[in-house]
Design a protein around this motif. Structure first.
Motif, PDB file in Angstrom:
ATOM      1  N   ARG A  65      27.412 -28.580   7.220  1.00  0.00           N
ATOM      2  CA  ARG A  65      28.164 -27.342   7.393  1.00  0.00           C
ATOM      3  C   ARG A  65      27.422 -26.415   8.349  1.00  0.00           C
ATOM      4  O   ARG A  65      28.032 -25.780   9.217  1.00  0.00           O
ATOM      5  CB  ARG A  65      28.340 -26.651   6.034  1.00  0.00           C
ATOM      6  CG  ARG A  65      29.495 -27.203   5.239  1.00  0.00           C
ATOM      7  CD  ARG A  65      29.667 -26.438   3.951  1.00  0.00           C
ATOM      8  NE  ARG A  65      30.699 -27.046   3.135  1.00  0.00           N
ATOM      9  CZ  ARG A  65      30.887 -26.793   1.865  1.00  0.00           C
ATOM     10  NH1 ARG A  65      30.074 -25.946   1.238  1.00  0.00           N
ATOM     11  NH2 ARG A  65      31.856 -27.375   1.196  1.00  0.00           N
ATOM     12  N   HIS A  66      26.088 -26.336   8.160  1.00  0.00           N
ATOM     13  CA  HIS A  66      25.271 -25.501   9.046  1.00  0.00           C
ATOM     14  C   HIS A  66      25.358 -26.005  10.495  1.00  0.00           C
ATOM     15  O   HIS A  66      25.543 -25.219  11.427  1.00  0.00           O
ATOM     16  CB  HIS A  66      23.817 -25.522   8.552  1.00  0.00           C
ATOM     17  CG  HIS A  66      22.920 -24.625   9.340  1.00  0.00           C
ATOM     18  ND1 HIS A  66      23.034 -23.245   9.315  1.00  0.00           N
ATOM     19  CD2 HIS A  66      21.893 -24.902  10.192  1.00  0.00           C
ATOM     20  CE1 HIS A  66      22.131 -22.723  10.119  1.00  0.00           C
ATOM     21  NE2 HIS A  66      21.416 -23.719  10.653  1.00  0.00           N
ATOM     22  N   LYS A  67      25.213 -27.354  10.619  1.00  0.00           N
ATOM     23  CA  LYS A  67      25.332 -27.954  11.955  1.00  0.00           C
ATOM     24  C   LYS A  67      26.728 -27.722  12.529  1.00  0.00           C
ATOM     25  O   LYS A  67      26.889 -27.464  13.724  1.00  0.00           O
ATOM     26  CB  LYS A  67      25.038 -29.449  11.892  1.00  0.00           C
ATOM     27  CG  LYS A  67      23.563 -29.769  11.769  1.00  0.00           C
ATOM     28  CD  LYS A  67      23.315 -31.258  11.793  1.00  0.00           C
ATOM     29  CE  LYS A  67      21.828 -31.601  11.704  1.00  0.00           C
ATOM     30  NZ  LYS A  67      21.601 -33.046  11.713  1.00  0.00           N
ATOM     31  N   MET A  68      27.730 -27.844  11.621  1.00  0.00           N
ATOM     32  CA  MET A  68      29.115 -27.654  12.071  1.00  0.00           C
ATOM     33  C   MET A  68      29.322 -26.208  12.518  1.00  0.00           C
ATOM     34  O   MET A  68      29.962 -25.951  13.543  1.00  0.00           O
ATOM     35  CB  MET A  68      30.065 -28.001  10.940  1.00  0.00           C
ATOM     36  CG  MET A  68      31.505 -28.118  11.365  1.00  0.00           C
ATOM     37  SD  MET A  68      32.481 -28.784  10.030  1.00  0.00           S
ATOM     38  CE  MET A  68      34.077 -28.681  10.764  1.00  0.00           C
ATOM     39  N   LYS A  69      28.730 -25.251  11.733  1.00  0.00           N
ATOM     40  CA  LYS A  69      28.839 -23.842  12.128  1.00  0.00           C
ATOM     41  C   LYS A  69      28.137 -23.613  13.454  1.00  0.00           C
ATOM     42  O   LYS A  69      28.635 -22.893  14.316  1.00  0.00           O
ATOM     43  CB  LYS A  69      28.225 -22.955  11.037  1.00  0.00           C
ATOM     44  CG  LYS A  69      29.131 -22.762   9.837  1.00  0.00           C
ATOM     45  CD  LYS A  69      28.482 -21.841   8.810  1.00  0.00           C
ATOM     46  CE  LYS A  69      29.398 -21.699   7.590  1.00  0.00           C
ATOM     47  NZ  LYS A  69      28.780 -20.864   6.526  1.00  0.00           N
ATOM     48  N   ASP A  70      26.920 -24.243  13.590  1.00  0.00           N
ATOM     49  CA  ASP A  70      26.197 -24.132  14.868  1.00  0.00           C
ATOM     50  C   ASP A  70      27.019 -24.720  16.017  1.00  0.00           C
ATOM     51  O   ASP A  70      27.085 -24.138  17.109  1.00  0.00           O
ATOM     52  CB  ASP A  70      24.845 -24.845  14.781  1.00  0.00           C
ATOM     53  CG  ASP A  70      23.860 -24.074  13.906  1.00  0.00           C
ATOM     54  OD1 ASP A  70      24.125 -22.885  13.641  1.00  0.00           O
ATOM     55  OD2 ASP A  70      22.848 -24.683  13.493  1.00  0.00           O
ATOM     56  N   ALA A  71      27.641 -25.905  15.708  1.00  0.00           N
ATOM     57  CA  ALA A  71      28.457 -26.554  16.736  1.00  0.00           C
ATOM     58  C   ALA A  71      29.667 -25.690  17.080  1.00  0.00           C
ATOM     59  O   ALA A  71      30.033 -25.534  18.250  1.00  0.00           O
ATOM     60  CB  ALA A  71      28.907 -27.939  16.262  1.00  0.00           C
ATOM     61  N   GLU A  72      30.301 -25.105  16.012  1.00  0.00           N
ATOM     62  CA  GLU A  72      31.450 -24.226  16.251  1.00  0.00           C
ATOM     63  C   GLU A  72      31.034 -22.988  17.036  1.00  0.00           C
ATOM     64  O   GLU A  72      31.733 -22.566  17.954  1.00  0.00           O
ATOM     65  CB  GLU A  72      32.078 -23.814  14.914  1.00  0.00           C
ATOM     66  CG  GLU A  72      32.890 -24.932  14.257  1.00  0.00           C
ATOM     67  CD  GLU A  72      33.419 -24.524  12.890  1.00  0.00           C
ATOM     68  OE1 GLU A  72      33.007 -23.439  12.400  1.00  0.00           O
ATOM     69  OE2 GLU A  72      34.235 -25.284  12.334  1.00  0.00           O
ATOM     70  N   LYS A  73      29.851 -22.435  16.660  1.00  0.00           N
ATOM     71  CA  LYS A  73      29.333 -21.278  17.388  1.00  0.00           C
ATOM     72  C   LYS A  73      29.055 -21.633  18.840  1.00  0.00           C
ATOM     73  O   LYS A  73      29.406 -20.897  19.768  1.00  0.00           O
ATOM     74  CB  LYS A  73      28.062 -20.778  16.704  1.00  0.00           C
ATOM     75  CG  LYS A  73      27.520 -19.485  17.294  1.00  0.00           C
ATOM     76  CD  LYS A  73      26.272 -19.060  16.544  1.00  0.00           C
ATOM     77  CE  LYS A  73      25.686 -17.796  17.186  1.00  0.00           C
ATOM     78  NZ  LYS A  73      24.435 -17.395  16.523  1.00  0.00           N
ATOM     79  N   SER A  74      28.401 -22.803  19.009  1.00  0.00           N
ATOM     80  CA  SER A  74      28.114 -23.271  20.368  1.00  0.00           C
ATOM     81  C   SER A  74      29.397 -23.515  21.141  1.00  0.00           C
ATOM     82  O   SER A  74      29.503 -23.177  22.327  1.00  0.00           O
ATOM     83  CB  SER A  74      27.282 -24.554  20.292  1.00  0.00           C
ATOM     84  OG  SER A  74      27.031 -25.061  21.577  1.00  0.00           O
ATOM     85  N   LEU A  75      30.390 -24.100  20.414  1.00  0.00           N
ATOM     86  CA  LEU A  75      31.682 -24.361  21.063  1.00  0.00           C
ATOM     87  C   LEU A  75      32.365 -23.057  21.445  1.00  0.00           C
ATOM     88  O   LEU A  75      32.933 -22.937  22.545  1.00  0.00           O
ATOM     89  CB  LEU A  75      32.574 -25.185  20.118  1.00  0.00           C
ATOM     90  CG  LEU A  75      33.945 -25.582  20.663  1.00  0.00           C
ATOM     91  CD1 LEU A  75      33.799 -26.477  21.882  1.00  0.00           C
ATOM     92  CD2 LEU A  75      34.765 -26.293  19.588  1.00  0.00           C
ATOM     93  N   GLU A  76      32.297 -22.060  20.530  1.00  0.00           N
ATOM     94  CA  GLU A  76      32.895 -20.755  20.826  1.00  0.00           C
ATOM     95  C   GLU A  76      32.188 -20.107  22.014  1.00  0.00           C
ATOM     96  O   GLU A  76      32.836 -19.535  22.897  1.00  0.00           O
ATOM     97  CB  GLU A  76      32.804 -19.846  19.593  1.00  0.00           C
ATOM     98  CG  GLU A  76      33.772 -20.200  18.478  1.00  0.00           C
ATOM     99  CD  GLU A  76      35.225 -20.091  18.912  1.00  0.00           C
ATOM    100  OE1 GLU A  76      35.542 -19.164  19.685  1.00  0.00           O
ATOM    101  OE2 GLU A  76      36.026 -20.953  18.511  1.00  0.00           O
ATOM    102  N   GLU A  77      30.831 -20.205  22.009  1.00  0.00           N
ATOM    103  CA  GLU A  77      30.079 -19.657  23.143  1.00  0.00           C
ATOM    104  C   GLU A  77      30.448 -20.382  24.427  1.00  0.00           C
ATOM    105  O   GLU A  77      30.615 -19.759  25.480  1.00  0.00           O
ATOM    106  CB  GLU A  77      28.577 -19.779  22.872  1.00  0.00           C
ATOM    107  CG  GLU A  77      28.058 -18.825  21.811  1.00  0.00           C
ATOM    108  CD  GLU A  77      26.587 -19.044  21.506  1.00  0.00           C
ATOM    109  OE1 GLU A  77      26.005 -20.014  22.058  1.00  0.00           O
ATOM    110  OE2 GLU A  77      26.019 -18.261  20.715  1.00  0.00           O
TER     111      GLU A  77
END
Length: 199
Positions: A60-72
């Motif tokens: 979930r943390h990685k997914m949030k990081d990935a989502e954050k990275s994707l959003e960025e």
């Protein structure tokens, strides 16, 4: 003998009891083993579940990081797209202005070229007209010169003829006077007794 039989009967009962106890103990032991196995299995399941939850949290943390990275990345991409769109529109506007300026310059140059060609045409026509007029004037002057040469030649011939006539007339007069002078001189000499032939 019957006593023996009873003993035997008692021994058989004890044996049956021991078998039952053994069986019960065996069942108990099996149950304990199963419970231990189940406990181990449950512990393993709990460990797996804990690890799974840990991995789930990590995922979930990685997914949030990935989502954050994707959003960025999406935000960066959106900013890049907006900047590229702005640059493209600016370039398009500049290109449109440049094309308009070039078209205007081309129209002005064509007009200037037409004016220059018209002026060149007029200049050529004027040059040809002046050249024709000069040729005509030169031809007329040549005719006049030829006429004047003929007139001067005629006048000169007439003048020379008149002068020759006058010279001839004057010569005749001088010769006549000279003859008279010679005759008079001869008479004078003869009067003095001189012979002119001897002189």
């Amino acid at each position: 003998m019957p006593a023996k039989k009873k003993g035997k009967k008692k021994g058989g009962k004890k044996k049956k009891k021991d078998d039952a106890t053994l069986e019960l103990e065996d069942k108990y032991q099996r149950t304990v083993n199963e419970i231990e196995a189940l406990k181990d299995h449950l512990a393993i399941r709990k460990e797996l579940s804990r690890k799974s939850h840990g991995m789930e949290d990590e995922m979930r943390h990685k997914m949030k990081d990935a989502e954050k990275s994707l959003e960025e990345h999406k935000s960066d991409q959106k900013a890049i797209n907006a900047d590229m769109t702005r640059q493209y529109k600016t370039m398009q506007t500049e290109m449109g202005l440049r094309i308009h300026k070039l078209e205007t310059d081309l129209i002005r140059t064509k007009q200037q070229l037409n004016i220059t060609e018209e002026e060149l045409k007029k200049t050529k026509e004027e040059k040809e007209r002046i050249s024709r007029e000069k040729d005509t004037e030169i031809e007329n002057l040549n005719h006049k010169i030829d006429g004047m040469e003929k007139d001067y030649s005629r006048i000169l011939d007439e003048t020379l003829d008149g002068l020759i006539s006058k010279i001839d007339a004057a010569k005749d007069k001088w010769e006549e006077k000279a003859t008279l002078v010679q005759v008079n001189n001869k008479h004078v000499l003869m009067e003095f007794g001189l012979n002119p032939l001897e002189l």
